[in-house]
Scaffold this motif. Sequence first.
Motif, short mmCIF file in Angstrom:
data_model
loop_
_atom_site.label_atom_id
_atom_site.label_comp_id
_atom_site.label_asym_id
_atom_site.label_seq_id
_atom_site.Cartn_x
_atom_site.Cartn_y
_atom_site.Cartn_z
N PRO A 188 0.80 -1.23 0.00
CA PRO A 188 0.00 0.00 0.00
C PRO A 188 0.84 1.29 0.00
CG PRO A 188 -0.45 -1.33 1.95
CD PRO A 188 0.43 -2.14 1.09
N THR A 189 2.01 1.29 0.67
CA THR A 189 2.83 2.52 0.70
C THR A 189 3.26 2.89 -0.71
OG1 THR A 189 3.65 1.92 2.89
CG2 THR A 189 4.89 3.59 1.72
N GLY A 190 3.82 1.91 -1.44
CA GLY A 190 4.30 2.17 -2.80
C GLY A 190 3.17 2.57 -3.73
N VAL B 9 7.82 -0.96 -9.11
CA VAL B 9 8.50 -2.25 -9.27
C VAL B 9 8.11 -3.17 -8.11
CG1 VAL B 9 10.76 -3.35 -9.43
CG2 VAL B 9 10.44 -1.06 -10.36
N GLU B 10 7.65 -4.36 -8.42
CA GLU B 10 7.19 -5.30 -7.38
C GLU B 10 7.72 -6.70 -7.69
OE1 GLU B 10 5.43 -5.48 -4.35
OE2 GLU B 10 5.92 -7.59 -4.68
N ALA B 11 8.26 -7.35 -6.66
CA ALA B 11 8.85 -8.68 -6.85
C ALA B 11 7.79 -9.76 -7.10
CB ALA B 11 9.68 -9.04 -5.63
N MET C 91 12.45 -8.18 -9.21
CA MET C 91 13.07 -8.07 -7.89
C MET C 91 14.34 -7.21 -7.99
SD MET C 91 13.58 -9.63 -4.74
CE MET C 91 13.10 -11.34 -4.61
N VAL C 92 14.37 -6.11 -7.24
CA VAL C 92 15.54 -5.25 -7.28
C VAL C 92 16.69 -5.93 -6.54
CG1 VAL C 92 16.48 -2.99 -6.64
CG2 VAL C 92 14.13 -3.19 -7.47
N LYS C 93 17.88 -5.93 -7.16
CA LYS C 93 19.03 -6.64 -6.58
C LYS C 93 20.14 -5.68 -6.17
CE LYS C 93 17.92 -11.00 -7.42
NZ LYS C 93 17.90 -12.03 -6.44
N ALA D 250 -1.37 -8.13 10.71
CA ALA D 250 -0.52 -7.31 9.83
C ALA D 250 -0.03 -6.08 10.59
CB ALA D 250 -1.33 -6.88 8.62
N PRO D 251 1.14 -5.58 10.23
CA PRO D 251 1.64 -4.39 10.93
C PRO D 251 0.94 -3.12 10.43
CG PRO D 251 3.23 -5.11 9.29
CD PRO D 251 2.08 -6.07 9.22
N THR D 252 -0.24 -2.87 10.97
CA THR D 252 -1.00 -1.69 10.52
C THR D 252 -1.35 -0.79 11.71
OG1 THR D 252 -3.14 -2.73 10.83
CG2 THR D 252 -2.11 -3.04 8.67
N SER E 219 -9.62 -2.86 4.80
CA SER E 219 -8.41 -2.23 4.29
C SER E 219 -8.79 -1.19 3.26
CB SER E 219 -7.51 -3.26 3.61
OG SER E 219 -7.25 -4.31 4.50
N LEU E 220 -8.09 -0.06 3.32
CA LEU E 220 -8.38 1.07 2.44
C LEU E 220 -7.08 1.57 1.84
CD1 LEU E 220 -10.60 3.52 4.54
CD2 LEU E 220 -11.10 2.78 2.22
N ALA E 221 -7.10 1.92 0.56
CA ALA E 221 -5.89 2.55 0.00
C ALA E 221 -6.28 3.51 -1.12
CB ALA E 221 -4.93 1.49 -0.52
P1 NAD Z 1 4.51 -4.23 2.41
O1 NAD Z 1 5.29 -5.17 3.21
O2 NAD Z 1 3.04 -4.25 2.50
O3 NAD Z 1 4.88 -4.39 0.87
C1 NAD Z 1 6.22 -4.39 0.43
C2 NAD Z 1 6.28 -4.97 -0.97
O4 NAD Z 1 7.63 -4.86 -1.45
C3 NAD Z 1 5.92 -6.45 -1.01
O5 NAD Z 1 4.84 -6.63 -1.89
C4 NAD Z 1 7.22 -7.13 -1.49
O6 NAD Z 1 6.97 -8.20 -2.39
C5 NAD Z 1 7.93 -5.99 -2.23
N1 NAD Z 1 9.39 -6.16 -2.28
C6 NAD Z 1 10.20 -6.53 -1.26
N2 NAD Z 1 11.49 -6.56 -1.69
C7 NAD Z 1 11.48 -6.21 -2.99
C8 NAD Z 1 12.51 -6.05 -3.96
N3 NAD Z 1 13.79 -6.25 -3.68
N4 NAD Z 1 12.15 -5.68 -5.22
C9 NAD Z 1 10.86 -5.44 -5.53
N5 NAD Z 1 9.84 -5.57 -4.63
C10 NAD Z 1 10.15 -5.94 -3.39
O7 NAD Z 1 5.09 -2.77 2.78
P2 NAD Z 1 4.39 -1.35 2.90
O8 NAD Z 1 3.59 -1.04 1.70
O9 NAD Z 1 5.47 -0.41 3.28
O10 NAD Z 1 3.42 -1.53 4.11
C11 NAD Z 1 3.91 -1.83 5.43
C12 NAD Z 1 2.73 -2.09 6.36
O11 NAD Z 1 1.99 -0.88 6.53
C13 NAD Z 1 1.77 -3.13 5.82
O12 NAD Z 1 1.28 -3.90 6.87
C14 NAD Z 1 0.65 -2.32 5.24
O13 NAD Z 1 -0.59 -2.99 5.29
C15 NAD Z 1 0.64 -1.08 6.13
N6 NAD Z 1 0.16 0.06 5.31
C16 NAD Z 1 -1.17 0.15 5.13
C17 NAD Z 1 -1.68 1.15 4.32
C18 NAD Z 1 -3.15 1.24 4.08
O14 NAD Z 1 -3.89 0.51 4.71
N7 NAD Z 1 -3.61 2.11 3.21
C19 NAD Z 1 -0.80 2.08 3.72
C20 NAD Z 1 0.56 1.93 3.92
C21 NAD Z 1 1.05 0.90 4.73
#
Ligand code: NAD
Length: 478
Positions: free
Chosen positions: A185-187, A218-220, A252-254, A337-339, A413-415
Amino acid sequence: PADQEEPDPSKKTLVVLGTGWGSVSLLKKLDTENYNVIVISPRNYFLFTPLLPSCTTGTIEHRSIMEPIRNFLRHKKASVKYYEAEASKIDADKRIVYIKDESEIKADSKSTEIPYDYLVVGVGAENATFGIPGVREHSCFLKEVGDAQAIRKRIMDCCETATFKDQSPDEVKRLLSMVVVGGGPTGVEFAGELQDFFRNDLRKWIPEISTNFKVTLVEALPNVLPMFSKQLIEYTEKTFDEEAISIRTKTMVKEVTDKYIKAEYTDPTGKKVLETIPYGLLVWATGNALRPVVRDLMSQIPAQGDSRRGLAVNEYLVVNGTENIWAVGDCAIANYAPTAQVASQEGAFLARLFNQLARTEEIEDQLKTLSVAQASAKTKEERDETLTTIKDLQKRARRTRQLGPFEYSHQGSLAYIGSERAVADISWFSGNFATGGTMTYLFWRSAYLSMVFSARNKMLVIVDWIKTKTFGRDVSRE
Ligand code: NAD
Ligand code: FAD
């Protein structure tokens, strides 16, 4: 010192680490008169994180979502001490927290020890980088106010530098390539906000950037927003497609350098292909990692042995292997989940728990006094009367002890996904329903506005929204 009142020796000392969702929700509901309450956090404000992505583009100004902890604590019944400091170490055996002033201005006293009877750890988490080379040096994160400010500055710097006289076409392309790593959700929310900024403001004020400005997510994994239902994932991907935000899944970013990222893409045949993506702005949003103070505490407690992602807690949020340490929010592992939603419910649960604990202890003290009184009673009447009071108190004590374990109630959940659309998976009685679009966006706005803590902040957020709608976003680089 004369102006620092001493803790009341008749009360237990409750130390709360952090001023985020978990700790503030606890402090909100805690009857502070029952304890010597000490709050320790390097951040002297609460941050309303759900609206932080909006601060990266100036849709909302960052101060509108910051609530000074002093304002908040001033309204508590009994005084609460606040120290702006980081907990650098917790000694679980000695029951001491070591704290350090890590702010710019330090004076003679800059590190000390705080003894506690009860400790609540609510220090949140760090940004995960998985040790990928170059991430820390070259990326922007999106967790704190300073991160949002740095992103806002960098977006404008990239745009202005791209239009510098005689810039080469390749450099222009690179500078205007905005890469977001992590499709959680952050990205997703950040990518949506950034594209709004470009569509509504940047391309009007700086038309030269129009053809080259590009947002890439970019998402893995094979899809973004894994915690949302399938139909909302598809809706988000379709909206991003319409909005010309490019989604690169299975990528996947390396490695990260100062000008490009190296990523491994898995093609439909399963073959891995290495590719290079140049960037001007790189936002790293790949989730959470342990803070050092938490890792250190875990290493002191054998019962934490198997836990990797955070402090393992029991159903009362007591840190496994301890008796008087509780953990809330992103630093605790309680199978949720860490929310913010989880952290705030955990904080409220602990407030109830500590309020009841104080009542139980008060009753137990009274019972002790009464049994002495009963033993020394001179007449039968006196003895009977004391016995009746004792029985009443024992009944009250039994009722008070009946606090059930923590149960999380998921509201949904909302985004926000950009272009005035949002997605929502809502829990409704025993069912769920998924919805996306402009109405959901209005729901998203009203839901979060209602959760903003104070009337002052609510007003500031509304004014920011009106300002952005009427005049557009500010493109000056601070
Ligand atoms: P996340 O853990 O939810 O997502 C991170 C994503 O990064 C994953 O999908 C993962 O596959 C990807 N990733 C990891 N390594 C990678 C790489 N090397 N290359 C490409 N992709 C890679 O992280 P977040 O979005 O920061 O959220 C953290 C927590 O905060 C979550 O629990 C989320 O639910 C919560 N949050 C909620 C909201 C909302 O409810 N609107 C908004 C922001 C965050
Ligand atoms: P935090 O809120 O991070 O607070 C931790 C506190 O501890 C801070 O005050 C920090 O300064 C302090 N601290 C750090 N180190 C120390 C130390 N050593 N000693 C003492 N104090 C310390 N969740 C949702 O449910 N809905 C959303 O819409 C949503 N949107 C989000 C958007 C963004 C951009 C981000 C980053 C997160 C979002 N989240 C959302 C997740 C949510 O913000 C977190 O789950 C929540 O903040 C966790 O609360 P917490 O109290 O554990 O930690």
